[in-house]
Scaffold this motif. Structure first.
Motif, short mmCIF file in Angstrom:
data_model
loop_
_atom_site.label_atom_id
_atom_site.label_comp_id
_atom_site.label_asym_id
_atom_site.label_seq_id
_atom_site.Cartn_x
_atom_site.Cartn_y
_atom_site.Cartn_z
N PHE A 286 0.77 -1.15 0.22
CA PHE A 286 -0.10 0.11 -0.03
C PHE A 286 0.92 1.18 -0.11
N PHE A 289 -0.60 4.53 -1.63
CA PHE A 289 -1.68 4.67 -0.98
C PHE A 289 -1.35 5.96 0.18
N CYS A 351 -5.88 0.67 4.50
CA CYS A 351 -5.76 0.55 3.11
C CYS A 351 -6.52 -0.95 2.84
N PHE A 352 -6.63 -1.64 4.02
CA PHE A 352 -7.35 -2.89 3.84
C PHE A 352 -8.79 -2.61 3.29
N LEU A 353 -9.25 -1.69 3.91
CA LEU A 353 -10.71 -1.59 3.76
C LEU A 353 -11.09 -0.68 2.64
N ASN A 355 -10.14 1.36 -0.88
CA ASN A 355 -9.07 1.74 -1.89
C ASN A 355 -9.29 2.81 -2.83
N ILE B 203 -3.59 -4.76 -6.68
CA ILE B 203 -3.84 -4.44 -5.26
C ILE B 203 -2.84 -3.26 -5.29
N SER B 204 -3.25 -1.95 -5.18
CA SER B 204 -2.37 -0.73 -4.86
C SER B 204 -1.57 -0.71 -6.13
N ARG B 206 -0.39 -2.93 -8.05
CA ARG B 206 0.57 -4.20 -8.24
C ARG B 206 -0.31 -5.42 -8.66
N TRP B 271 2.05 -12.53 0.02
CA TRP B 271 0.96 -12.37 1.10
C TRP B 271 0.43 -13.71 1.53
N TYR B 279 -8.70 -9.32 2.52
CA TYR B 279 -8.63 -8.11 1.77
C TYR B 279 -9.61 -8.09 0.94
N ALA B 282 -12.98 -7.81 2.61
CA ALA B 282 -13.36 -6.54 3.04
C ALA B 282 -13.76 -5.81 1.86
N ARG B 283 -12.86 -5.71 0.66
CA ARG B 283 -13.19 -4.91 -0.35
C ARG B 283 -14.46 -5.27 -1.10
#
Lengths: 500, 435
Positions: A286, A289, A351-353, A355, B203-204, B206, B271, B279, B282-283
């Motif tokens: 992250f 971010f 950042c997990f929740l 984006n 993710i971000s 990547r 990860w 993750y 949650a998204r």
């Protein structure tokens, strides 16, 4: 970077002197004189009675707050001075308008600022949590009678202030939703527990709460933990954080501010992210971010509003050459918050929740002005770091006296280890899922107190090993890795299964 | 190679349903690798390494050894070896695609288009040079598309490159204009050209892929176990289609990432699967991600079914596969590759522990010690995913049969409390007291 010991005591003495000249002081003096007429004041116990009277009528509290305020202002001045000298040393201005070429470059790179490798070797974090701890330790009630320290009931810890905090029986009432007989996420959602005992029902209720957009219900609900799939929505509800066009626009304006001007603190932010979040197994992803949030955060003057209920006043800087002249005073950085080492860890778990940068920003800012700021400013608030430290030490001393005594004897004051956990609300120390379960409860109870409880519970959990260590280093080693801890069972056992 | 000189055990034992108590207290093993598996084997109570030509009951070999020795080895009933003779039908990229395409055709013929569509989890792939012309047709149908070229038999990302123009792959052109001599001289290595997934889930910023472990103990009937742990491997740089030459962006194999200029081994580009699942949940919410993982299960089952009739089934064989899965932005999972020898080298302490547990549990399931009944649905971190049919979490009996609501017995990315489960499941090792 920061001096300890003598300079601080000098500071306190100066504060006391300064207060003597204030209006507050004369008011208290007058009160003290007037109360002499009261029947409960006896000549034999004059000092004690007057003091008790002042305490009961709230004047002592006012004095305390004044001391805290002064100390915090002093602290902020020192940080700012450090920042200013870094600025002079390095020949880098506090703020600088970016040339057009640079602005364009940054706009293109906005989503991958992490790829930049600026030379940050000359920058140092302005302060680290342990420096802040030294300041808090120096905070002793100026009224404190040295003869009282000899008494058996004295406090063994580092924080020597007479703040009121709750004991376990009181906390059992306050945190009743965490009791052994109430279902919890973080305990009752484990694979071997049939989901229909608690989890399924809880999730259904959560969905309802989100659908009805009920903020108060979301807060109450969070006390038992938020399901992973609903957490983002629930937290946004509790924090009243929206992502309306106004919010997006506000974020875009901040972003424009970042593009136009370069601030010295930006380098501190880069450095912090590189040193902490980027090296973390979970949060490295992250990195970008974090820049997008923190750089904007520095420029957000709306954050200054929180200082109206913080005991601090924001650090001020002066336009070149006009030091001391109020018209040329600007708040620096614009949001009034100078980042310290580890600051980016407040943002990383979020950042997990979320984006979408503007949403992430909105939630983070709200979390900061409600909770996180209290972790690095000096105040008497029950959610403030001073209170948390005291709470932690008191819980330990009351319920694990043997352990506390032992650690003290070997030169390993527990607070020296637990402080860094509490300042970061455990971010970066617990595994992410556990951290989020903890922060659920911070939101649910609208208080950081649970952080102090967890810190004490961790010591309780590792007490056996800690009793065997013989040095601060080995104590730290025992408590170095918290990544396998399950926070809810620890808190639950500490609050509800401790024999009192 | 093993001759029947072992003490104790004689006589047949049932292929799948081994009776309790039939097992060896001393297992002689051979191990051709020098990484985590060595440690796991060495620490297993009652297992002893044999060197050189000694007789063995268990062999963890590499595929080279297998190729040279399998056909000349006679194995007793109880002996186990960690590969199937022709595993490459699943693990070589060109053969895997060939088998999948054929399976898909059969499905379409027998069960219709919708059923066949469940096999659409691999990108358009062509073997070169043999399918060059077919490839060119497809290539021209999608102008501007990006393709990835992968050597059929190599691993760890070696030899892979991306291209957008036909001229970049002239060497693989199959046409009559080249003379016999030319073709003999310049023997081109077999490659597959695959449509590159241009919208990977990021993710971000990547790109990442998933490594998942599947253990197959039999092909006929098909019995496969899915391990709960796994990991997501991140590319160390941000994803962008503008730099297709930058293999560090596109390839997520840790082996390639390790050579990238800004690779920082301290950084850890992985990860744990649990982290990723949380993750994503949650998204996107629980239901969406449960559906995603169901689709992922589908990939395993179908890919194994596609080679079921081709693989030489052998009761001595079991195989631990490393599946590489890629997610796209629509949360569709794609099968990239199946590895017969997934890397067992650990990239960190955490990784080491995970692989140790994976291998221990693999050995528990192979069960040389005869401690299992054969009716287990879970052993340690493994869940039985397919047992000649789907396996469900719920017990299927007359009462529940009417219910429409069965959940698959898979827990990829879920909590792996294997120690506890093993304590309850397994009897102590023969000769050892329960701890």
């Amino acid at each position: 970077m920061m001096d300890e010991g003598t300079e601080l005591s000098l500071t306190i003495a100066q504060i006391v002197q300064r207060l003597k000249a204030t209006n507050l002081h004369s008011q208290i003096e007058r009160q003290a004189k007037e109360c002499l007429h009261r029947p409960e004041i006896q000549l034999e116990s004059l000092k004690e009675d007057v003091r008790n009277f002042l305490k009961a009528s709230g004047w002592e509290r006012k004095l305390q707050n004044a001391v805290y305020r002064e100390l915090h202002v002093n602290w902020e001045k020192r940080i700012l001075k450090s920042l200013n000298s870094m600025c002079t040393e390095l020949g880098v201005p506090l703020a600088r308008k970016r040339p057009a070429v640079e602005q364009k470059e940054l706009t293109n790179k906005w989503n991958e600022m992490g790829t930049d490798e600026p030379d940050l070797s000359r920058f140092r974090p302005v302060y680290a949590p342990k420096d802040f701890l030294e300041v808090l330790i120096s905070l002793r009630n100026p009224n404190h009678d040295s003869s009282e320290e000899a008494s058996a009931k004295s406090h063994w810890g580092l924080i020597q202030v007479p703040l009121h905090d709750r004991d376990i029986p009181q906390m059992r009432e306050a945190y009743s939703e965490l009791s052994l007989t109430t279902g919890q996420l973080g305990i009752d959602d484990h694979t071997h527990v049939p989901p229909d005992l608690f989890e399924s029902e809880h999730i259904l209720i959560g969905k309802k709460v989100v659908n009805e957009q009920d903020s108060a219900a979301a807060q109450q609900y969070s006390r038992q933990g938020c399901p992973t799939g609903l957490r983002a929505d629930l937290w946004a509800l509790v924090l009243n954080s929206t992502n309306e066009p106004e919010d997006v626009m506000h974020y875009e304006q901040l972003k424009a501010g970042v593009i136009h001007h370069d601030l010295l603190v930006d380098n501190l932010i880069y450095k912090d992210v590189k040193l902490t979040a980027s090296n973390d197994d979970y949060y490295f992803v992250f990195e970008d971010f974090l820049y997008q949030v923190l750089l904007c955060f520095s420029r957000d003057t709306a954050v200054l509003e929180h200082f109206s209920y913080n005991s601090a006043t924001p650090p001020k800087s002066y336009i070149q050459g006009k030091v001391g002249v109020e018209e040329f005073a600007v708040v620096y950085p614009p949001n009034g918050v100078i980042p310290f080492h580890g600051f980016s860890m407040y943002v990383a778990p979020l950042c997990f929740l979320y984006n979408e940068p503007s949403k992430l920003y909105s939630v983070f800012r709200e979390m900061y002005v409600r909770y996180f700021f209290r972790l690095h400013s000096v105040s008497s608030s029950t959610s403030g770091i001073v209170s948390l430290c005291l709470q932690f030490e008191r819980l330990l001393q009351t319920h694990l006296p043997q352990l506390f005594y032992h650690l003290r004897e070997i030169g390993a004051q527990p607070l020296r280890i637990a402080f860094k956990w509490m300042v970061r609300a455990f971010s970066g120390y617990l595994s992410t899922d556990q951290l989020l379960l903890l922060w659920d409860r911070i939101l649910g109870y609208d208080s950081l107190e649970i952080v102090a409880v967890l810190a004490a519970a961790v010591f309780a959990f590792r007490a056996e090993n800690l009793m065997e260590v013989t040095s601060l280093t080995s104590a730290e080693a025992v408590l170095a890795d918290l990544s396998t801890l399950k926070v809810m069972p620890l808190i639950q056992i500490f609050l509800f299964a401790t024999v009192i | 190679m093993s001759k029947n000189k072992t003490a104790g055990y004689k006589g047949p034992h049932g292929y799948q349903k081994r009776k309790e108590g039939d097992g060896r207290s001393c297992v002689r093993y051979k191990c051709g690798l020098t990484n985590t598996i060595q440690d796991v084997l060495r620490q297993r109570p009652g297992w002893m390494e044999v060197k050189d030509d000694g007789e063995w009951d268990f062999n963890w070999c590499d595929v080279g050894w297998l190729r040279e020795n399998f056909d000349h080895s006679y194995m007793e009933e109880h002996v186990r070896i960690c590969h199937f003779r022709n595993h490459y039908e699943l693990t070589r990229k060109n053969l895997m695609v060939k088998n999948l395409k054929r399976y898909r055709k059969t499905l379409e013929r027998e069960a219709g288009r919708i059923e066949a569509a469940k096999c659409d989890f691999f990108p358009r792939t062509f073997e070169l040079p043999s399918e060059y012309h077919l490839f060119v047709e497809e290539f021209k149908r999608s102008p501007g598309s990006t393709w990835i070229m992968k050597p059929v038999a190599r691993s760890q990302g070696k030899g892979i490159f991306l291209f957008q123009k036909l001229k970049d792959i002239m060497d693989w052109k199959k046409d009559g204009s080249r003379s016999e001599e030319q073709r003999d001289e310049t023997q081109v290595e077999s490659y597959v050209a695959q449509r590159y997934i241009e919208n990977p889930y990021l993710i971000s910023g990547r790109k990442f892929d998933l490594r998942v472990y599947v253990l197959v103990t039999s092909y006929i009937p098909l019995k496969a176990w899915l391990y709960r742990d796994g990991f997501a491997r991140f590319s160390s740089t941000r994803f962008s289609l503008t730099s297709i030459d930058d293999q560090y962006v596109h390839l997520t194999n840790v082996a390639v990432q390790k050579t990238a200029p800004d690779y920082d081994p301290e950084k850890g580009c992985k990860w744990q699967m649990q982290q990723l699942r949380r993750y994503l949940t949650a998204r996107h919410g629980t239901e969406t991600i449960e559906a995603l993982f169901k689709d992922v299960d589908n990939i395993f089952v179908r890919s194994l079914q596609s080679v079921q009739k081709v693989i030489i089934n052998d009761k001595h064989c079991f195989e631990l596969y490393g599946y590489d899965i890629l997610l796209d932005q629509d949360l569709k999972p794609w099968l990239i590759e199946v590895n017969a020898s997934p890397s067992l080298t650990a990239s960190s302490q955490e990784d080491y522990e995970m692989k140790c547990c994976l291998l221990e549990d693999t050995l528990h399931i192979v069960d040389m010690e005869g401690r299992l009944t054969g009716r287990e649905k879970r052993v340690g971190g493994y869940d039985l995913m397919w047992n000649d049919g789907p396996v469900y979490r719920e017990d299927v009996n007359l009462e529940t049969l009417g219910s429409a609501c069965f959940t698959a017995n898979t827990h990829l990315g879920c909590v792996n409390d294997r120690k506890k489960q093993l304590r309850q499941l397994l009897k102590p090792f023969p000769g050892k007291k329960r701890i």
